[in-house]
Design an enzyme around this catalytic site. Sequence first.
Site, mmCIF file in Angstrom:
data_model
loop_
_atom_site.group_PDB
_atom_site.id
_atom_site.type_symbol
_atom_site.label_atom_id
_atom_site.label_comp_id
_atom_site.label_asym_id
_atom_site.label_seq_id
_atom_site.Cartn_x
_atom_site.Cartn_y
_atom_site.Cartn_z
ATOM 1 N N SER A 76 -0.417 -2.793 2.429
ATOM 2 C CA SER A 76 -0.517 -1.824 3.420
ATOM 3 C C SER A 76 0.571 -0.685 3.244
ATOM 4 O O SER A 76 0.505 0.479 3.809
ATOM 5 C CB SER A 76 -0.671 -2.168 4.712
ATOM 6 O OG SER A 76 0.437 -2.851 5.244
ATOM 7 N N GLN A 77 1.554 -0.889 2.376
ATOM 8 C CA GLN A 77 2.670 0.146 2.451
ATOM 9 C C GLN A 77 2.335 0.854 1.102
ATOM 10 O O GLN A 77 2.781 0.842 0.183
ATOM 11 C CB GLN A 77 3.974 -0.579 1.913
ATOM 12 C CG GLN A 77 4.326 -1.693 3.402
ATOM 13 C CD GLN A 77 4.797 -0.837 4.310
ATOM 14 O OE1 GLN A 77 3.810 -0.423 5.297
ATOM 15 N NE2 GLN A 77 6.200 -0.609 4.642
#
Length: 227
Positions: free
Chosen positions: A65-66
């Site tokens: 998700s980064q």
Amino acid sequence: MQAVVNTDQARFNMIEQQIRPWDVLNARVLETLSQVPRERFVPNQHKALAFSDLEIPLSDPIKASQMMLAPRVEARLLQDMDLQSSDHVLEIGTGSGYMAALQAQLVRRVTTVEIDQTLAAQARDTIEHANMQNVEVILGDGSFVETWSKSGPFDVILLSGSVATMPMAWLTHLKPGGRLVGISGQAPVMHATFITKGTHDSASTRTPWDTVASRLIGFPERSRFNF
């Protein structure tokens, strides 16, 4: 031998070929996109992808998700938030700091929260190097209101990533007329969601376009089971 990239031409192509076709036509937004150097906010190993129509990894691949949002998604969010020069914006999910830098050109103040210590430090350094003095980077878990609530109330709260459902309780941290903005739902189709706070606990919601974005860390997933 690595080819030399003409960043000015690449930025122009990004705006004309990716962003304008996504109905981003606001002159202030387009000017901001042309002025803020996106390539400075992209990790060194991905510089060649700085103007590509995709999400860019910001950290260890395990932390899926980064990610840095695709340029057209960033631009459309920036336009549809309807930012005013007097606004104070809270952003959850600083990432590289690029979205905060864009907003800083359009509003009075930006408070941005990042859970990853390395990313927060890098974003702070890049923003300070650009001499943007109206941006505050907070290290912490943005899904907890205690991390940022003392900096409010806000005119806009932006979730720079997707969540299963929008945190409606956060409307209490907005000024009247404030906007809670994010990308909500489940893949393969998510919705850009704009919730405007009214009076007497009222709110109006609109979902004007669809997209898909990586998840923000810390926000709950909707249960897949019904009992």
